[in-house]
Design a protein around this motif. Structure first.
Motif, PDB file in Angstrom:
ATOM      1  N   ALA A 176       0.516  -0.824   0.230  1.00 25.50           N
ATOM      2  CA  ALA A 176      -0.091  -0.601   0.183  1.00 25.50           C
ATOM      3  C   ALA A 176       0.620   1.476  -0.020  1.00 25.50           C
ATOM      4  O   ALA A 176       0.810   2.223  -0.358  1.00 25.50           O
ATOM      5  N   LYS A 177       1.604   1.443   1.281  1.00 21.73           N
ATOM      6  CA  LYS A 177       2.668   2.414   0.520  1.00 21.73           C
ATOM      7  C   LYS A 177       3.764   2.338  -0.377  1.00 21.73           C
ATOM      8  O   LYS A 177       3.883   3.234  -0.966  1.00 21.73           O
ATOM      9  N   ALA A 178       4.015   1.835  -1.019  1.00 20.00           N
ATOM     10  CA  ALA A 178       4.484   1.501  -2.205  1.00 20.00           C
ATOM     11  C   ALA A 178       3.804   1.638  -3.250  1.00 20.00           C
ATOM     12  O   ALA A 178       4.188   2.471  -4.108  1.00 20.00           O
ATOM     13  N   ASP A 179       2.254   1.437  -3.504  1.00 22.55           N
ATOM     14  CA  ASP A 179       1.735   2.174  -4.635  1.00 22.55           C
ATOM     15  C   ASP A 179       1.358   3.898  -4.418  1.00 22.55           C
ATOM     16  O   ASP A 179       1.489   3.938  -5.199  1.00 22.55           O
ATOM     17  N   VAL A 180       1.711   4.308  -3.405  1.00 24.54           N
ATOM     18  CA  VAL A 180       1.318   5.617  -3.147  1.00 24.54           C
ATOM     19  C   VAL A 180       3.253   6.447  -3.244  1.00 24.54           C
ATOM     20  O   VAL A 180       3.349   7.043  -4.394  1.00 24.54           O
ATOM     21  N   VAL A 181       4.542   6.150  -2.551  1.00 20.74           N
ATOM     22  CA  VAL A 181       5.515   6.600  -2.882  1.00 20.74           C
ATOM     23  C   VAL A 181       6.673   5.674  -3.804  1.00 20.74           C
ATOM     24  O   VAL A 181       6.998   7.051  -4.618  1.00 20.74           O
ATOM     25  N   ASN A 199       2.183   4.153 -16.429  1.00 19.45           N
ATOM     26  CA  ASN A 199       1.490   3.261 -16.065  1.00 19.45           C
ATOM     27  C   ASN A 199      -0.327   3.814 -14.999  1.00 19.45           C
ATOM     28  O   ASN A 199      -1.169   3.658 -13.911  1.00 19.45           O
ATOM     29  N   GLY A 200      -0.710   5.121 -16.251  1.00 19.28           N
ATOM     30  CA  GLY A 200      -1.539   5.614 -16.151  1.00 19.28           C
ATOM     31  C   GLY A 200      -1.947   6.494 -15.118  1.00 19.28           C
ATOM     32  O   GLY A 200      -3.197   5.896 -14.477  1.00 19.28           O
ATOM     33  N   CYS A 201      -1.039   6.838 -14.074  1.00 19.30           N
ATOM     34  CA  CYS A 201      -1.010   7.129 -12.520  1.00 19.30           C
ATOM     35  C   CYS A 201      -0.037   9.005 -12.623  1.00 19.30           C
ATOM     36  O   CYS A 201       0.763   8.491 -12.307  1.00 19.30           O
ATOM     37  N   PRO A 202      -1.007   9.619 -12.579  1.00 18.51           N
ATOM     38  CA  PRO A 202      -0.764  11.618 -12.368  1.00 18.51           C
ATOM     39  C   PRO A 202       0.136  10.683 -11.214  1.00 18.51           C
ATOM     40  O   PRO A 202       0.337  10.446 -10.013  1.00 18.51           O
ATOM     41  N   ILE A 203       1.423  11.591 -11.630  1.00 16.37           N
ATOM     42  CA  ILE A 203       2.237  11.969  -9.970  1.00 16.37           C
ATOM     43  C   ILE A 203       2.213  14.075 -10.143  1.00 16.37           C
ATOM     44  O   ILE A 203       2.498  14.467 -10.772  1.00 16.37           O
ATOM     45  N   HIS A 204       2.249  13.963  -8.209  1.00 17.65           N
ATOM     46  CA  HIS A 204       2.622  14.995  -8.495  1.00 17.65           C
ATOM     47  C   HIS A 204       2.505  14.995  -6.972  1.00 17.65           C
ATOM     48  O   HIS A 204       3.071  14.407  -6.229  1.00 17.65           O
ATOM     49  N   THR A 227      -2.308  13.942   1.321  1.00 18.12           N
ATOM     50  CA  THR A 227      -2.525  13.431   0.121  1.00 18.12           C
ATOM     51  C   THR A 227      -1.775  12.181   0.061  1.00 18.12           C
ATOM     52  O   THR A 227      -2.140  11.764  -0.890  1.00 18.12           O
ATOM     53  N   LEU A 228      -1.043  12.245   0.714  1.00 21.89           N
ATOM     54  CA  LEU A 228      -0.613  10.904   0.311  1.00 21.89           C
ATOM     55  C   LEU A 228      -1.476   9.093   0.913  1.00 21.89           C
ATOM     56  O   LEU A 228      -0.895   8.331   0.388  1.00 21.89           O
TER      57      LEU A 228
END
Length: 364
Positions: free
Chosen positions: A305-310, A350-355, A362-363
């Motif tokens: 789960a953390k890897a999915d975010v960070v 990955n179709g995952c925006p990076i902000h 927000t994480l």
């Protein structure tokens, strides 16, 4: 002027080579080839370097009070507390068994930092520090780094069995060098990094940055007794492909940790060059001095789960930050475009925006 007097930055200290743009473009192409290979193999876009994370931590970053003027610059101009994210990793661009040892990396993102921004990070509120566990870079400049990277890129698809065997040989060679008081950046960068606990390492920016009106390098060192006790501690990786993650989770399930962020100011332009990142700046002329504390409470040290975010939704770059901490030198000048291209590749595939985050909330 004494040797201990910090030097103010002068633009003449930076001397770009005529072919730097070409070298930058070749670095982008080489790193892209690594990313393309790992994406074709696994169907998921990874960082072209430091792909595998070992610890993903959140905590608090405290700027110390009472700093003298040369240290009280930029982020460190006044005391304050900020949320922080830490990502520990190893160097390769593919996800390897931990029995393949390589230099360790640490990326730090301080959140909620306001001030004049570096180009490309306008509108953001973060300050990143990108570090590795050696006081100097393995290559002098971007052109030298390109030669090494091209060799490493050719090994991206090599079998892990072969990589583990080569790594074992290189660790033996590095141990022999260290037994005589030396250390080989070449051996460790190619796979000879000792198999020790990543949490006990001291990390360094390796390359210089503006420090307000001055020039500095930075380091992060463990200071809490529980972390210091891990320095040099061997990790058994036999049958444990993710041994470092297991060690991290075991540690943070029972304890928190504390580090010091330290700054080494340039006091001698010849002994402490900007353009040659392979030179270790002498600490007897300018020691590292603490400017901040970084505290992490007990938590899950690494999880999917953390890897999915960070790992997938964040990027780290020395060019995320304040203008007061502009990266300097050949390696850093070419890093900006490389980090941007790597981020964009991961976001697109990955179709995952990076902000850039504005808070730790927000994480989640």
């Amino acid at each position: 002027m004494t040797a201990s007097t910090p030097l103010r930055f002068d633009p003449s200290l930076e001397r770009p080579e005529d072919d730097e743009a070409q070298v930058r473009d070749e670095l982008i192409a080489t790193m892209r080839s690594i990313s393309e290979t790992t994406y074709a193999d696994g169907g998921h876009a990874l960082r072209s370097v430091h792909a595998k994370s070992h610890a993903l931590l959140t905590g608090e970053f405290e700027v110390l009070s009472g700093l003298p003027e040369p240290l009280a610059q930029g982020l460190f101009a006044k005391p304050g507390r900020y949320p922080v994210v830490m990502r520990f990793s190893t160097n390769p661009g593919d996800i390897l068994d931990d029995g393949v040892s390589a230099p360790r990396g640490l990326a730090i993102k301080v959140v909620g930092v306001e001030g004049e921004r570096l180009p490309g990070s306008e509108g953001d509120a973060t300050q990143d520090f990108v570090m590795a566990n050696a006081p100097a870079f393995a290559a002098a400049d971007a052109a030298s780094f390109l030669k090494t990277l091209k060799l490493l890129a050719k090994t991206t698809d090599a079998s892990q069995t072969l990589k583990k065997a080569v790594s074992s040989v290189l660790r033996g060679a590095e141990a022999a060098v260290e037994a005589f008081g030396g250390k080989s950046a070449t051996l460790t960068s190619l796979g000879g990094q000792p198999l020790t606990n990543v949490l006990g390492e001291t990390f360094y920016s390796q390359t210089p940055y503006l420090h307000g009106s001055y020039v500095a390098k930075a380091s992060l060192a463990p200071v809490s007794p529980e972390l210091v006790a891990l320095t040099g501690m061997k990790v058994d990786t036999h049958g444990r492909p993710d041994a470092h993650r297991e060690e991290v989770n075991a540690f943070f399930s029972r304890s928190g940790g504390e580090w010091e962020l330290r700054v080494q100011l340039m006091t001698d332009a010849e002994a402490m060059p900007i353009e040659d990142a392979s030179v270790v700046w002498p600490e007897d002329q300018s020691p590292y001095v603490a400017v901040a504390r970084l505290r992490v409470a007990p938590q899950t040290g690494w999880s999917e789960a953390k890897a999915d975010v960070v790992d997938d939704r964040l990027s780290f770059s020395p060019w995320h930050g304040l203008a007061a901490h502009r990266p300097l030198g050949s390696i850093n000048r070419t890093r900006r475009a490389n980090y941007e291209r790597s981020r964009d590749f991961r976001a697109e595939r990955n179709g995952c925006p990076i902000h850039e985050p504005r808070s730790l909330e927000t994480l989640s």
